[in-house]
Every structure is written in C-alpha cells, then in structure tokens.
Design a protein around this motif. Structure first.
Motif, PDB file in Angstrom:
ATOM      1  N   ALA B  34     -37.005 -16.561  37.655  1.00  0.00           N
ATOM      2  CA  ALA B  34     -37.956 -15.718  38.355  1.00  0.00           C
ATOM      3  C   ALA B  34     -39.452 -15.940  38.060  1.00  0.00           C
ATOM      4  O   ALA B  34     -39.966 -16.711  37.284  1.00  0.00           O
ATOM      5  N   LYS B  35     -40.135 -15.706  39.168  1.00  0.00           N
ATOM      6  CA  LYS B  35     -41.323 -16.264  39.437  1.00  0.00           C
ATOM      7  C   LYS B  35     -42.319 -15.103  39.320  1.00  0.00           C
ATOM      8  O   LYS B  35     -42.110 -13.969  39.746  1.00  0.00           O
ATOM      9  N   ARG B  36     -43.468 -15.419  39.016  1.00  0.00           N
ATOM     10  CA  ARG B  36     -44.788 -14.512  39.208  1.00  0.00           C
ATOM     11  C   ARG B  36     -45.730 -14.871  40.236  1.00  0.00           C
ATOM     12  O   ARG B  36     -46.170 -15.922  40.209  1.00  0.00           O
ATOM     13  N   GLY B  37     -45.625 -13.800  41.358  1.00  0.00           N
ATOM     14  CA  GLY B  37     -46.531 -13.985  42.493  1.00  0.00           C
ATOM     15  C   GLY B  37     -47.816 -12.990  42.563  1.00  0.00           C
ATOM     16  O   GLY B  37     -48.602 -13.118  43.178  1.00  0.00           O
ATOM     17  N   CYS B  38     -47.649 -11.925  41.554  1.00  0.00           N
ATOM     18  CA  CYS B  38     -48.529 -10.956  41.553  1.00  0.00           C
ATOM     19  C   CYS B  38     -48.742 -10.184  40.444  1.00  0.00           C
ATOM     20  O   CYS B  38     -49.752 -10.035  39.763  1.00  0.00           O
ATOM     21  N   GLY B  39     -47.664 -10.040  39.677  1.00  0.00           N
ATOM     22  CA  GLY B  39     -47.707  -9.058  38.432  1.00  0.00           C
ATOM     23  C   GLY B  39     -48.032  -7.639  38.711  1.00  0.00           C
ATOM     24  O   GLY B  39     -48.357  -6.670  37.636  1.00  0.00           O
ATOM     25  N   THR B  40     -48.000  -7.317  40.072  1.00  0.00           N
ATOM     26  CA  THR B  40     -48.140  -5.720  40.262  1.00  0.00           C
ATOM     27  C   THR B  40     -47.127  -5.019  40.955  1.00  0.00           C
ATOM     28  O   THR B  40     -47.228  -4.058  41.597  1.00  0.00           O
ATOM     29  N   GLY B  41     -46.028  -5.798  41.048  1.00  0.00           N
ATOM     30  CA  GLY B  41     -44.957  -5.309  41.745  1.00  0.00           C
ATOM     31  C   GLY B  41     -44.883  -5.312  43.312  1.00  0.00           C
ATOM     32  O   GLY B  41     -44.176  -4.491  44.087  1.00  0.00           O
ATOM     33  N   ASP B  42     -45.960  -6.136  43.771  1.00  0.00           N
ATOM     34  CA  ASP B  42     -45.912  -6.296  45.121  1.00  0.00           C
ATOM     35  C   ASP B  42     -45.211  -7.220  46.119  1.00  0.00           C
ATOM     36  O   ASP B  42     -44.940  -7.215  47.253  1.00  0.00           O
ATOM     37  N   CYS B  43     -44.807  -8.240  45.235  1.00  0.00           N
ATOM     38  CA  CYS B  43     -44.170  -9.589  45.966  1.00  0.00           C
ATOM     39  C   CYS B  43     -42.778  -9.486  46.012  1.00  0.00           C
ATOM     40  O   CYS B  43     -42.118 -10.259  46.691  1.00  0.00           O
ATOM     41  N   PHE B  45     -41.246 -11.432  43.725  1.00  0.00           N
ATOM     42  CA  PHE B  45     -40.649 -12.960  43.123  1.00  0.00           C
ATOM     43  C   PHE B  45     -39.940 -12.762  41.908  1.00  0.00           C
ATOM     44  O   PHE B  45     -39.241 -13.902  41.668  1.00  0.00           O
ATOM     45  N   CYS B  46     -40.273 -11.868  41.406  1.00  0.00           N
ATOM     46  CA  CYS B  46     -39.899 -11.686  39.910  1.00  0.00           C
ATOM     47  C   CYS B  46     -38.612 -10.741  39.775  1.00  0.00           C
ATOM     48  O   CYS B  46     -38.219 -10.398  38.563  1.00  0.00           O
ATOM     49  N   THR B  47     -37.939 -10.597  40.885  1.00  0.00           N
ATOM     50  CA  THR B  47     -36.905  -9.551  40.900  1.00  0.00           C
ATOM     51  C   THR B  47     -35.605 -10.188  40.079  1.00  0.00           C
ATOM     52  O   THR B  47     -35.075 -11.289  40.310  1.00  0.00           O
ATOM     53  N   VAL B  55     -34.732  -5.111  39.956  1.00  0.00           N
ATOM     54  CA  VAL B  55     -36.003  -4.494  39.236  1.00  0.00           C
ATOM     55  C   VAL B  55     -37.108  -5.659  39.557  1.00  0.00           C
ATOM     56  O   VAL B  55     -36.792  -6.517  39.137  1.00  0.00           O
ATOM     57  N   LYS B  56     -38.239  -5.137  39.524  1.00  0.00           N
ATOM     58  CA  LYS B  56     -39.146  -6.091  39.594  1.00  0.00           C
ATOM     59  C   LYS B  56     -39.762  -6.259  37.953  1.00  0.00           C
ATOM     60  O   LYS B  56     -40.235  -5.295  37.302  1.00  0.00           O
ATOM     61  N   SER B  57     -39.322  -7.269  37.436  1.00  0.00           N
ATOM     62  CA  SER B  57     -39.552  -7.620  36.251  1.00  0.00           C
ATOM     63  C   SER B  57     -41.017  -7.568  35.565  1.00  0.00           C
ATOM     64  O   SER B  57     -41.086  -7.668  34.410  1.00  0.00           O
ATOM     65  N   CYS B  58     -41.886  -7.942  36.487  1.00  0.00           N
ATOM     66  CA  CYS B  58     -43.403  -7.764  36.001  1.00  0.00           C
ATOM     67  C   CYS B  58     -43.796  -6.540  35.703  1.00  0.00           C
ATOM     68  O   CYS B  58     -44.926  -6.449  35.025  1.00  0.00           O
ATOM     69  N   LEU B  59     -43.018  -5.454  36.323  1.00  0.00           N
ATOM     70  CA  LEU B  59     -43.593  -4.167  35.959  1.00  0.00           C
ATOM     71  C   LEU B  59     -42.575  -3.634  34.849  1.00  0.00           C
ATOM     72  O   LEU B  59     -43.136  -2.461  34.229  1.00  0.00           O
TER      73      LEU B  59
HETATM   74  S1  FES Z   1     -44.533 -10.784  40.305  1.00  0.00           S
HETATM   75 FE1  FES Z   1     -44.848  -9.947  42.123  1.00  0.00          FE
HETATM   76  S2  FES Z   1     -43.538  -8.168  42.122  1.00  0.00           S
HETATM   77 FE2  FES Z   1     -43.444  -9.102  40.085  1.00  0.00          FE
END
Ligand code: FES
Ligand code: FES
Lengths: 818, 183
Positions: B34-43, B45-47, B55-59
C-alpha cells in the motif's frame, strides 16, 4: 508535400546556405538495423514488462519502501516560507531543538548547509540554467521556499518541530504575473550579484531570466509586403497556457546516509542519478566518487524528478545528525514546492497567400519561470522552435522568447518541454489561418508541412540553448506524418460528422499536427555493459533510468534482438552510479534512441566475442554465423550451438577462457523528430458551453515500435496529461501568492470516469539513425489535445477559446460575445 | 498501543502509535504494498480491503480496525501464481510506474466481488477514486474486464464440479488440463 525544394535556397540562421551544409539524406546504417517486421524476434513484440509481476504483487520497492532497512533512520521535514517575497529577519529554533526526539534543526547559517548558489535543473555539465538557489534561504521568493529543516525520530515529531520554529519576516512587494514582472517598476526578485547566470538576455532589473531571438529570412519585409498586397493575408492570434503539475504518483522521496567507507549514499526517486551525483558533489564540495546514487523503482517522473530538490536538504540533515535521513514530499509540497510546467503567453502572426502558402511566421513567447530559473532558456525556447520545425518551408520566420521571474512556484522540465504550450499556440493559429482562407485545415497544413527528405532549419532558429542542431539544419530521414493524418482522419470520421438531433447541440472535429525530438542533439551520452552468464543469459547494465516507462524492458528487447536470446534472458540492472555505466538520464525522450543505440552496440560487441567461441565449437568461419532462437547457427551446415553451451565454454572451456562482455557508448548530433496527428471529436451545448469529448485519437510515427504494449501506454498516458492541460490544469493563488491548489481535490486531474476514450494508432517508419529504426515516443503525445480541442470547438460552435484550461464558462462567454 | 486484527487471514497484533493511520501501521509493519500518494483520501494508492469493503487506509485511524479483517495486496497471489486480477493486469500491460497498482488491484478485487459482470461505465465509476498518472486508464479498464471474465470462468468451473483454474493461470494457452477453453 509541396514545398520541399524551396528550402534549398534558404539561408540558415548562421548564414550558411543549406545546400552547403545540410546533412545528407543517406545515413550509414548497419546491415542488421533494418529488419522487416517478420524478421524481428524480440523487437516489436509485446514482451511482458520486466517488473510487472513485482508491481502487481506489491513487492516492487520504491524509495520510501527502503525505510525499514535503516533502523536508525531519521525523518526529515522542511519549513517553507509562508510569504511570497521577503527576508527572514529572525528565526528562533530553540523550542524545536528542545523537543524530545528531535535530532537536528538546520537553517541557512548551519555549518552543514552550503552557502553557494546552485541550480536544481538536473542538466548536463555545464548546466545552461542559472545558479540562483540556496539549499536553505533567508531571502524568500515564493510561498514554499525552504527556510529550515528538521530531522527527528519520526514524521510526527519532525512536523511538530517544524511548526515550533518561530519565523519573523520582512515582507516585500511581490509580483505574480509575467507581463507585470518585466515592467520597469515591478519589484525586483533577484540580485544579479548573488546569481551566476550565463543565459543570454538575462536582465534582473526587469526580472528577466533569459531572452533570445532568432530570424530566418526577412519577417518585417514579408509583413510590409502583405500590407500592400491583396493576395496576402495577415493573421494574428494570442494564446495563454497555465501551470500544470506533474502529479507524479510517488512524491519526491530521498534517503541519504553516510556509509562505513565514509561516503554518502542516496536511494532516491530521480530521473538523473549521474547529474544528481555531480551536482551534489559540487554543491557540498565532496569528491564525485564519494557520492553514490541508486535508483530503485520510481513512481513516475514526467520531468519533475529531473530536478534536484530534496537531495541537498537530506544530505545536509544527514551531515548534521550522522544518521540516515528520509525526506518525502507531501502532496501539497508536490503541487507548489517541487516543480511545475511554466505558464506561457504566445503571440503568433503570419502572412499567407490566397493559395494557402505560408510566407512568414512571427512568434513571440513570454513564460513564467516563477521564483527561480531552471530550464528557463531551453524550455521557453522550445515553446517556439520545436513546432516551428514542422513549418520550416516558410521563407521568413522569427522567434523571440523571454522567461520572466515572478513570486510563484518554480518551473522546471515537464513532459513535452515547452512543446505543449507551443503546439496550442501554433496549431491553434494554423487552424485560424485555414478558416480565414476558407480552406480545410488539413489541406492547408499539407501545403506547408515538412516531409521526408526535407531539411529542418527552423528548429535551430535560436542559436542559444542546450544541444543546438548545428548549422545546416536537421535532415528528416523518416516522416510518417501524412499517413498519421490519413489514419487519424479515418479513425475519427473526418468530414463525416453526424449532427445531434437537438438543435442546441453541435458536434465538431479538430486536429493538430505534432512533433518532438529524440534526445537533445549533441548533448547526450548513453552507455551500456552486457556480460554473459554461463547459462546463456546476460546481465545488462545501463545508466538509463526506467522511471516507470518500461525502458528496462525495451533495452532487453534490443539486446535480445542482437544476441538471438529471449528478452527474459537479458536481466537489466537498475541504474546505480557505482555500478552502471554513465548516462545523462531519463529526459528529452532520449532513452530508447540514445541509450538504446548504446545497448545495441554493446550487444554487438558481445556477439562478436561469443561468435569467436561458436566458430571454434562449430568449426565454421565466424562470418557465416548467425544468432537466433537462443543459439548460434552455421550457415553451411545448419548446425548450431546453444548460447548456454557457449556460456559454459567461455567460462569453463579448455581452450580459451574469457567472459563474454560487451560495452559501448553512444552520443550523437542527430535527434530525429517523431511526428503525430491528434484528433478530437466533441459535442458542445450552445446554451451552457458544456462539452463532451467522444474520442481522442492520436496517430504517431515513432519509427519502429520496440514494444507495442509499452508504446501504447506511453501514448495514452501522455494524451491523458495533454487532456488535463486542455481542460483541467491551472493553479490559482490568492492576492498574497498563497496557493489555492494544495491537493488532488483542488486540481483537475482526469479520473477513470472523466477521462474520454483514448485511441492510439502507430504508423511505422524506419529511422536509419535509431536502434532497429526507432525514434522517441514518450513526450510527443502530450502536445496535441489542447489545440485539437480548441479547433474542434471552433468547428462545432464557431468560437475559439485561446486560453487554457478550456471550460464551459469560457465557451459560453465567447458565444455571448458573438 | 496494540491493535488486534485478522490481517491477510492471520490473527495479528500490531504495535502502533495512537495517532497512526492504518496505512502508517501497515507500512511500519512491513506491508509496504500500500502506497502513500497524498494522505488525504484523494489518490487511492493506499487502498486495502477492510471487512469486505475497499478503504483508503490513509484516512482510517488504526484504532478503528481493532477486531476487523484486513486484506492487503500481500494477501493475493505470488509472482509465480498470480491472482486472476493480478494476472489480468500483467497480461493487459495495465501498469507503468506501478505506484497506483496495488491500491487499484485491491479496489478491483473488492469491486468485482460486488459486481462480477460490470460494463465499462460501471468500471470507470468504480475506479473514480483511484488515480493513475501513467496509463490514461485504457489498459486498466481492459484489465478489469479481463479479470471479470477470468473470475467468472473460475466460478463456473467450480460450480460445474470441474477443476478450478489455478490462480495465476488463464484457460487460454494452458496445458494443465484437457478442457477449460475460455468461452
Ligand atoms: S494516500 Fe492517497 S488516498 Fe490514501
Ligand atoms: S502506473 Fe504509474 S500511477 Fe498508475
């Protein structure tokens, strides 16, 4: 196309006549370079991308994924300027330093932080870009300028520490618009005393980073003639393009550390490992050999990772803490503190005959470099000269370019490198001219376009800049543009549009022709080393930087074609400055064309050596041997010996032992352009200006296609970016220069459900100077959608949008004004 | 603090910081797919998939997955034996840099469970939260369509009493069994 011969009389910008100096049409090509499609074994096949399986299983490792390998890793964070222009009067770091878990806080005054200026543009040495940046800055020039940095035990602590730093600024007046910035009374952004700028025309009194002009023929004369003659028409247009973000998937990330040999090692998401190594060495006054840059998997670059942005800060933090340090940009930093595509304002004037022959083109370009100069001269020059090459038969051409500083984010290299801005202007202009004359836009183009056998002198119109095409111009030895146009027309249904039933809906088609280069002429070096294992497989090392494109796979196919091996038997190692041979890096669409040729030569070198073993093993003369299907065959007997047998023989044989190892470098004055035609099919609702794009078709001539799957991915991916520039790009800032776009949610990146269908078409030509006939493909499809779309909208509803992004509101406003 | 969950089928206890997101916790524990592309739920990459939902795991605060069932890309196939969705991505060349791909595949796996036979529009809609910067989405859409038919073949064979296609293999060009042509 019609005007080929005219060019021979014309003088080049250097005053030489082309007949004197033009490179010949003939190109000395090795016999094996030209293979019919059915003779190719590895090239032109849909080889599985070498890293595909590790990507889909999540095992591919990108820079941040290496963190766990360094137990004492510190996390870095950067404090960035909150104001657009001013000076840091005071900075109090004491609270941050006292926080638990904080290892170091560095500021411009820290001993580890170099004070000399540098450029972040990862270009070859000497860089054309000015040295105008400091690693950390007291004098700040945009919201996002780095002021201080922290290394701490984790990101949360580092972020808290950055917030605990107290900064007092003396603010200065700022300027954000390029036109205003070059006025005499605009605030001055740089002090010429503290900048090293060798670009022509730099004038810091007027915030001009670079200025250049060039002319072929007599442009003023042509316009004067047009004023007196009724058979000549003058057309004038103006165009504006906004900021665009690379939106790299993987944010810029770097891990720096000192190793047991007292050298500095980087794992870093870069497109230019060797340039990064040299620039870091120079900046920190460390011998080049004491820096090692390894590139893991990279999550996209698109030019953004040609800039050396985080590495210097990470190195300073490593020196300050004597720990490995990781810096990872946030998405907000990606949008405004890394690099962006430069906005451009372009004016185009032309003179054209009633028959549709261009007599003169006069192009004037002003770009917004933002706060610092990187690629200012070269990318702004490319806004003009790249696409003027297509209209090189025009007897009178002038190009003038200015790159201006403002207090906005820093422009850098981005896929297309000026050409997307330039194509919007020039191809929009050509459509306007055709309509003014009442001609079909493609009929008009075909009277004027460059074609095979022609000499392009227009792209060397500016004498300054990197990698100039030398006097005499560039001979076009492959050009499939006419066929691209034909195939594209058929696919989109040119001339055959069915109008929707509703009378307020109007459907239209638009086209733009496009061009790019294959590497920077006279300014590239690629090299390769290939060694044979005893099982008949090979290890290939190049400095080429696969940033996600699949370059490694393409390289293995080129080597396999030469060696008669299977592509999966050629293992390509990722670039690492300690191990791989030198390479300028992944930019300017150079990898397949330049490094690919080095790989081909190295493989040929290896093949000569393995033929020596095979000749002895088969007892046949080596001139009669051929390599295919994993073996070497003798022509006379048809007998063969496998690559594996040769591998064992070379290493364990009784007669002679020598490892088969081929190597080669490649550098070239050539940069043959790929060509393409972009088509757009759109329906516009005249009541609202809303529009729907039914399809985007792009037909491209990139020479021989090395891997159709990868090439299709390049084309659709680049069209996606081009579509974004057309409809979704643009940053806004408040009146203080604070960015409004700080995340994907604020920016118009196309998603799966908003991206219109993309159709790539390949028109194969043979470029004799390229490996197996290949040219570049990665950048050219970023050029066409904005002009094709504005032209399609003009076709549909009769109004033109000349500033990007194209929106329903702008169309509606234009319709209201008619 | 500690969080107990079923992670990729195993009972697992993660030692985490209170402020960690699920993405932080997974990556710190070595699940770096799982990758971090934004940390705000927008990309996207962390699904990952939590209790059957993507689920977007960064959120997701990690404390919230106490007792939950979490699946990451690491739970699917291996390089030698790809899961059908992974195989479809490879065979359709539906990837370039790959940074979006683990999240994309987790989203697709969960989506095809809820909609086994989607049309193109439904696929595009389903992927609208997962950005890809490299591909232009075309090959990804192809891969999802292909994955749907691979999965439905697999199911058809199982209900048939026939031999299921081993994950990672397609029925085309496969000599493992006599039958099993794709319809
Ligand atoms: S890191 Fe971009 S949606 Fe989670
Ligand atoms: S493959 Fe690069 S972001 Fe999707």
């Amino acid at each position: 196309m019609s005007r080929t011969e005219d060019g021979d009389e014309k003088t080049t910008p250097d005053g030489a006549t082309q007949a004197d100096a033009a490179p010949p049409v003939e190109f000395e090509e090795e016999a094996n370079n030209r293979k019919k499609p059915d003779e190719r074994t590895a090239v032109s096949s849909r080889e599985e991308k070498a890293d595909a399986r590790k990507i889909v299983t999540g095992e591919a490792k990108y820079t941040a994924d290496y963190s766990r390998e360094f137990p004492d890793l510190a996390s870095g964070k950067v404090l960035r300027s909150e104001i657009a222009h001013g000076v840091v009067r005071e900075i109090d770091t004491s609270a941050a330093e006292e926080m638990d878990g904080v290892y170091a806080v560095i500021t411009p005054g820290s001993p580890e932080v170099p004070n000399d200026p540098y450029t972040s543009a990862g270009q070859s040495y000497p860089e054309p870009s000015p040295y105008d940046l400091r690693v950390l800055r007291e004098r700040v020039r945009y919201v996002g300028d780095p002021i201080a940095a922290v290394a701490a035990e984790d990101v949360v602590t580092a972020s808290a520490a950055v917030q605990a730093i107290d900064v007092t600024y003396d603010e200065r007046d700022a300027v954000f618009d390029a036109h205003t910035a070059i006025e005499a009374d605009a605030p001055r952004i740089h002090d010429p005393e503290s900048v090293e700028n060798h670009q022509p025309g730099a004038d810091y009194e007027r915030n001009i980073e670079a200025h250049a002009e060039g002319e072929i023929g007599d442009v003023d004369g042509a316009f004067a003639a047009a004023a007196d003659r009724s058979d000549l028409t003058v057309v004038e247009t103006e165009w504006e393009t906004p900021h665009q973000s690379h939106c790299v998937g993987e944010p810029h990330t770097t891990i720096a550390r000192r190793d047991q040999d007292d050298r500095y090692q980087f794992i870093t998401s870069t497109q230019v490992p060797y340039h990064a190594r040299r620039q870091l060495a120079q900046l920190f006054d460390v011998p080049i050999r004491d820096i090692r840059v390894s590139k893991p998997r990279i999550g996209g670059g698109f030019g953004g990772k040609q800039s050396i942005v985080l590495e210097p800060i990470a190195l300073a933090l490593t020196m300050a803490t004597d720990r490995p340090v990781k810096l990872e940009a946030t998405r907000k930093e990606e949008f405004h503190a890394m690099r962006v595509r430069r906005p451009a304002s372009v004016q185009v004037r032309s003179v054209v005959t009633d028959e549709g022959d261009l007599e003169a083109i006069d192009m004037s370009v002003l770009t917004n470099s933002g706060a610092y100069g990187s690629h200012g001269l070269t990318a702004s020059g490319a806004v003009g000269k790249k696409q003027l090459a297509m209209y090189t038969h025009t007897p009178n051409i002038r190009l003038e370019m200015t790159a201006a500083h403002t207090n906005l984010p820093v422009a850098g290299a981005m896929r297309g490198y000026g050409a997307p801005q330039g194509h919007f202007a020039l191809e929009g202009h050509m459509d306007t001219v055709a309509r003014e004359l009442g001609m079909d836009p493609l009929a008009f183009r075909s009277r004027n376009l460059i074609s095979e056998g022609d000499v392009d002198v227009a792209s060397s119109i500016l004498k300054e800049g990197d990698g100039e095409i030398k006097a005499g111009g560039r001979r076009i030895r492959s050009c499939g543009l006419e066929e691209c146009i034909e195939r594209g027309k058929r696919a989109i249904g040119w001339g055959d549009v069915e109008q929707p039933d509703a009378d307020y809906l109007h459907r239209g088609l638009g086209v733009a022709v496009t061009i790019q280069s294959s590497g920077v002429p006279n300014d590239e070096l690629g090299s390769a080393h290939i060694k044979m294992n005893e099982d008949g497989s090979f290890i290939l090392q190049t400095g080429a930087v696969d940033i996600g494109t699949g370059a490694d796979t393409a390289m293995s196919q080129i080597a396999a074609e030469v060696l008669g091996a299977r592509p999966e038997d050629i293992l390509v190692q990722p670039s690492d400055t300690d191990i791989s041979p030198f390479d300028y890096g992944a930019y300017a669409s150079s990898t397949t064309y330049v490094t690919g040729t080095a790989v081909k030569k190295a493989a040929q070198d290896a093949r000569e050596q393995l033929f020596e073993f095979a000749a002895r093993m088969l007892d046949e003369p080596r001139e009669t041997l051929t390599a295919h299907d994993g073996a070497v065959y003798a022509e006379r007997t048809g007998e063969s010996v496998s690559l594996e047998a040769i591998g064992y023989e070379s290493i364990y044989g009784d007669e002679k032992r020598a490892q088969v190892m081929g190597e080669a470098s490649h550098s070239t004055p050539e940069s043959p352009p790929p060509f393409g035609a972009q088509f757009a099919d759109v329906t516009v609702d005249e009541r609202t200006g809303e529009f729907e794009i039914h399809e985007l078709v792009y037909a491209v001539d990139c020479g021989t296609v090395i891997n159709p799957d990868l090439a299709e991915g390049q084309v659709t991916g680049a069209m996606h970016m081009s579509y974004e520039l057309a409809v979704g790009s643009g940053f806004s800032f408040d009146s203080d220069g604070q960015p409004d776009v700080v995340g994907f949610g604020d920016y118009g990146i196309p998603k799966a459900d908003t991206q219109p269908p993309l159709t790539p078409i390949f028109v194969e030509t043979h470029e004799p100077s390229g490996p197996f006939g290949a040219k570049a493909v990665a950048e050219i499809p970023t050029n066409g959608v904005p002009p094709a779309l504005t032209n399609a909208i003009r076709d549909a509803v009769g109004v033109r949008v000349d500033n990007l992004p194209i929106t329903a509101e702008k169309i509606r406003a234009a319709l209201d004004a008619t | 603090m500690e969080v107990n969950l079923t992670l990729n089928g195993e009972d697992t206890t993660l030692t985490v910081d209170q402020s960690d997101t699920l993405l932080d916790a997974l990556r710190n524990a070595g699940y770096t797919g799982a990758k971090r592309g934004c940390g705000t739920g927008d990309c996207g990459f962390c699904t990952v998939v939590v209790d059957g939902a993507s689920v977007k795991s960064c959120l997701q605060p990690v404390a919230r997955v106490e007792g939950a069932t979490v699946e990451t890309i690491e739970s699917l196939g291996t390089q030698d034996e790809l899961h059908p969705v992974q195989a479809a991505f490879v065979d359709n060349a539906a990837l370039q840099c790959g940074f979006c791909i683990p999240g994309m595949i987790m989203r697709v796996t969960q989506f095809l469970e809820s909609n086994p036979d989607p049309n193109e529009e439904e696929i595009r809609e389903a992927l609208s939260g997962n950005i890809c910067r490299c591909t232009g989405y075309e090959k990804i859409i192809d891969a999802v369509q292909d994955a749907a038919s691979r999965l439905s073949n697999e199911r058809a064979m199982v209900s048939d009493g026939g031999r299921p296609v081993p994950s990672g293999q397609s029925c085309v060009d496969c000599s493992t069994c006599s039958g099993g042509e794709r319809e």
